[in-house]
Design a protein around this motif. Structure first.
Motif, PDB file in Angstrom:
ATOM      1  N   ASP A  90      -3.438   1.659   7.145  1.00  0.00           N
ATOM      2  CA  ASP A  90      -3.294   3.080   7.467  1.00  0.00           C
ATOM      3  C   ASP A  90      -1.830   3.498   7.561  1.00  0.00           C
ATOM      4  N   LEU A  91      -1.485   4.518   6.816  1.00  0.00           N
ATOM      5  CA  LEU A  91      -0.134   5.077   6.838  1.00  0.00           C
ATOM      6  C   LEU A  91      -0.218   6.570   7.066  1.00  0.00           C
ATOM      7  N   PHE A  92       0.379   7.023   8.166  1.00  0.00           N
ATOM      8  CA  PHE A  92       0.531   8.450   8.443  1.00  0.00           C
ATOM      9  C   PHE A  92       2.002   8.789   8.240  1.00  0.00           C
ATOM     10  N   ILE A  93       2.281   9.810   7.449  1.00  0.00           N
ATOM     11  CA  ILE A  93       3.676  10.153   7.183  1.00  0.00           C
ATOM     12  C   ILE A  93       4.029  11.500   7.807  1.00  0.00           C
ATOM     13  N   SER A  94       5.294  11.662   8.088  1.00  0.00           N
ATOM     14  CA  SER A  94       5.811  12.889   8.676  1.00  0.00           C
ATOM     15  C   SER A  94       6.050  13.932   7.591  1.00  0.00           C
ATOM     16  N   GLN A  95       5.655  15.149   7.847  1.00  0.00           N
ATOM     17  CA  GLN A  95       5.942  16.233   6.904  1.00  0.00           C
ATOM     18  C   GLN A  95       7.447  16.484   6.814  1.00  0.00           C
ATOM     19  N   GLU A  96       8.139  16.316   7.934  1.00  0.00           N
ATOM     20  CA  GLU A  96       9.568  16.577   7.949  1.00  0.00           C
ATOM     21  C   GLU A  96      10.360  15.462   7.264  1.00  0.00           C
ATOM     22  N   ASP A  97       9.911  14.217   7.440  1.00  0.00           N
ATOM     23  CA  ASP A  97      10.613  13.070   6.856  1.00  0.00           C
ATOM     24  C   ASP A  97       9.573  12.095   6.307  1.00  0.00           C
ATOM     25  N   PRO A  98       9.199  12.228   5.042  1.00  0.00           N
ATOM     26  CA  PRO A  98       8.146  11.379   4.472  1.00  0.00           C
ATOM     27  C   PRO A  98       8.468   9.886   4.497  1.00  0.00           C
ATOM     28  N   HIS A  99       9.740   9.518   4.701  1.00  0.00           N
ATOM     29  CA  HIS A  99      10.086   8.107   4.787  1.00  0.00           C
ATOM     30  C   HIS A  99       9.766   7.515   6.156  1.00  0.00           C
ATOM     31  N   LYS A 100       9.366   8.357   7.113  1.00  0.00           N
ATOM     32  CA  LYS A 100       9.187   7.904   8.485  1.00  0.00           C
ATOM     33  C   LYS A 100       7.699   7.861   8.844  1.00  0.00           C
ATOM     34  N   PRO A 101       7.148   6.663   9.090  1.00  0.00           N
ATOM     35  CA  PRO A 101       5.761   6.596   9.570  1.00  0.00           C
ATOM     36  C   PRO A 101       5.650   7.218  10.956  1.00  0.00           C
ATOM     37  N   VAL A 102       4.498   7.794  11.262  1.00  0.00           N
ATOM     38  CA  VAL A 102       4.280   8.435  12.556  1.00  0.00           C
ATOM     39  C   VAL A 102       3.088   7.780  13.251  1.00  0.00           C
ATOM     40  N   ASP A 103       2.772   8.264  14.450  1.00  0.00           N
ATOM     41  CA  ASP A 103       1.699   7.691  15.260  1.00  0.00           C
ATOM     42  C   ASP A 103       0.404   7.587  14.455  1.00  0.00           C
ATOM     43  N   GLY A 104      -0.270   6.471  14.640  1.00  0.00           N
ATOM     44  CA  GLY A 104      -1.494   6.206  13.904  1.00  0.00           C
ATOM     45  C   GLY A 104      -1.308   5.209  12.777  1.00  0.00           C
ATOM     46  N   THR A 105      -0.049   5.002  12.354  1.00  0.00           N
ATOM     47  CA  THR A 105       0.225   4.060  11.277  1.00  0.00           C
ATOM     48  C   THR A 105      -0.053   2.634  11.732  1.00  0.00           C
ATOM     49  N   ASP A 106      -0.803   1.907  10.927  1.00  0.00           N
ATOM     50  CA  ASP A 106      -1.052   0.477  11.136  1.00  0.00           C
ATOM     51  C   ASP A 106      -1.049  -0.160   9.759  1.00  0.00           C
ATOM     52  N   LEU A 107       0.125  -0.541   9.289  1.00  0.00           N
ATOM     53  CA  LEU A 107       0.294  -0.974   7.910  1.00  0.00           C
ATOM     54  C   LEU A 107       0.915  -2.366   7.871  1.00  0.00           C
ATOM     55  N   VAL A 108       0.128  -3.321   7.345  1.00  0.00           N
ATOM     56  CA  VAL A 108       0.606  -4.694   7.173  1.00  0.00           C
ATOM     57  C   VAL A 108       0.271  -5.137   5.751  1.00  0.00           C
ATOM     58  N   ASN A 109       0.820  -6.293   5.346  1.00  0.00           N
ATOM     59  CA  ASN A 109       0.551  -6.745   3.988  1.00  0.00           C
ATOM     60  C   ASN A 109      -0.860  -7.334   3.862  1.00  0.00           C
ATOM     61  N   GLY A 110      -1.225  -7.694   2.632  1.00  0.00           N
ATOM     62  CA  GLY A 110      -2.588  -8.141   2.377  1.00  0.00           C
ATOM     63  C   GLY A 110      -2.986  -9.376   3.156  1.00  0.00           C
ATOM     64  N   LEU A 111      -2.091 -10.339   3.311  1.00  0.00           N
ATOM     65  CA  LEU A 111      -2.431 -11.572   4.020  1.00  0.00           C
ATOM     66  C   LEU A 111      -2.545 -11.358   5.518  1.00  0.00           C
ATOM     67  N   GLU A 112      -1.754 -10.411   6.059  1.00  0.00           N
ATOM     68  CA  GLU A 112      -1.824 -10.138   7.501  1.00  0.00           C
ATOM     69  C   GLU A 112      -3.101  -9.395   7.894  1.00  0.00           C
ATOM     70  N   ARG A 113      -3.910  -9.027   6.936  1.00  0.00           N
ATOM     71  CA  ARG A 113      -5.205  -8.402   7.224  1.00  0.00           C
ATOM     72  C   ARG A 113      -6.320  -9.441   7.337  1.00  0.00           C
ATOM     73  N   LEU A 114      -5.975 -10.727   7.223  1.00  0.00           N
ATOM     74  CA  LEU A 114      -7.009 -11.763   7.099  1.00  0.00           C
ATOM     75  C   LEU A 114      -7.071 -12.808   8.209  1.00  0.00           C
ATOM     76  N   PRO A 115      -6.292 -12.771   9.292  1.00  0.00           N
ATOM     77  CA  PRO A 115      -6.348 -13.859  10.282  1.00  0.00           C
ATOM     78  C   PRO A 115      -7.749 -14.109  10.839  1.00  0.00           C
ATOM     79  N   HIS A 116      -8.526 -13.067  11.090  1.00  0.00           N
ATOM     80  CA  HIS A 116      -9.873 -13.265  11.635  1.00  0.00           C
ATOM     81  C   HIS A 116     -10.803 -13.888  10.598  1.00  0.00           C
ATOM     82  N   VAL A 117     -10.576 -13.563   9.331  1.00  0.00           N
ATOM     83  CA  VAL A 117     -11.370 -14.167   8.258  1.00  0.00           C
ATOM     84  C   VAL A 117     -11.030 -15.647   8.127  1.00  0.00           C
ATOM     85  N   GLU A 118      -9.744 -15.977   8.218  1.00  0.00           N
ATOM     86  CA  GLU A 118      -9.303 -17.369   8.123  1.00  0.00           C
ATOM     87  C   GLU A 118      -9.877 -18.213   9.252  1.00  0.00           C
TER      88      GLU A 118
END
Length: 295
Positions: A90-118
């Protein structure tokens, strides 16, 4: 038409729905109980997210998954377990600064989404096969080709069956590339997700077009959200697919009547059987989907 239908119950999801229905399970005990109830109602598969008990929002906490899995296994009820691996996109971006994630963002890479599966090695885990403008506003779901290849390779190493979540035709196109590249073992498993803004609309013609794109000998299911969930049970089975219902995608049994997961499964079973098809048992689902047997 599909004459032996696997019913999946998507129990809770990660959406902000706990405050909208008292039936949405939040704690590990509630989620496990709901899984058992859904299985007893006829679901061969339960699709599981977990939630932060304090905030009721979606979580990636491995301990919560561990407790849910333990409770389901201790119940003695046979059911195929499908854990989400989509959290962390999940990526929420700021209208004022699109380079800045805002509250609600939970963004990790593909492998970091798998610890519970492992750690837990479920029968199935999901893999969301592309990025998406997720509803109105400035929320994006991020799942890039590089993330997906890395995740698919790791899931394959673990011997877990990936359920490829498809939200639009381009994602289906890429999923077939993963198969061609040898990153998805046969038989491939697809979930065609309809009606989620702004992916594939809940239109029978669009579903038929997506079904026509599926590789031969693959297994697939489809669902739609909200008021279309129960009619979509018939739509999916008519085109040869399996079905999914549950409180992740719809809170109501009928207009103004809030549902439980077990009630939605019971209604799906009634629809499928009313069409003259059979409901697959968990053992039949394992055989059909080519799932590895766990000790």
């Amino acid at each position: 038409m599909n004459n032996e239908v696997i019913v999946t119950a998507a129990l809770t999801g990660a959406g902000d729905t706990a405050g909208r229905s008292e039936h949405v399970p939040v704690t590990p005990e509630q989620i496990a109980t709901s899984a058992v109830d859904a299985a007893n109602a006829g679901a061969a598969v339960v699709h599981i997210h977990v939630r932060n008990v304090e905030t009721t929002q979606g979580s990636r906490d491995v301990a919560l998954y561990r407790e849910v899995m333990s409770r389901i296994r201790d119940s003695g009820v046979d059911v195929v377990v499908n854990l989400t691996a989509g959290m962390g996109g999940d990526l929420f971006i700021s209208q004022e600064d699109p380079h800045k994630p805002v509250d609600g963002t939970d963004l990790v890479n593909g492998l970091e989404r798998l610890p519970h599966v492992e750690e837990l090695l479920p029968d199935i885990c999901t893999m969301d096969c592309g990025s998406l403008n997720f509803g109105d506003g400035s929320q994006l779901y991020i799942s890039t080709p590089d993330m997906l290849r890395a995740g698919a390779r790791r899931i394959q190493e673990l011997g877990v069956k990936p359920e490829m979540e498809i939200f639009d035709t381009g994602q289906l196109w890429f999923a077939t590339k993963l198969i061609d590249e040898g990153l998805i073992d046969a038989p491939a498993l697809f979930q065609l997700c309809m009606g989620i803004p702004y992916g594939a609309p809940a239109d029978p013609g669009v579903l038929q077009a997506m079904v026509n794109m599926l590789p031969p000998d693959s297994n697939w299911a489809s669902f739609s959200i909200g008021r279309n969930q129960l009619p979509w049970v018939a739509q999916s089975a008519l085109l040869g697919g399996h079905v999914r219902v549950g409180l992740e995608d719809n809170l109501y049994l009928s207009k103004g009547v809030k549902a439980t997961n077990a009630q939605l499964v019971e209604r799906a079973v009634s629809i499928v059987e009313g069409m003259g098809s059979r409901i697959a048992t968990p053992e039949q689902a394992r055989e059909k989907l080519g799932l590895k047997r766990r000790a």
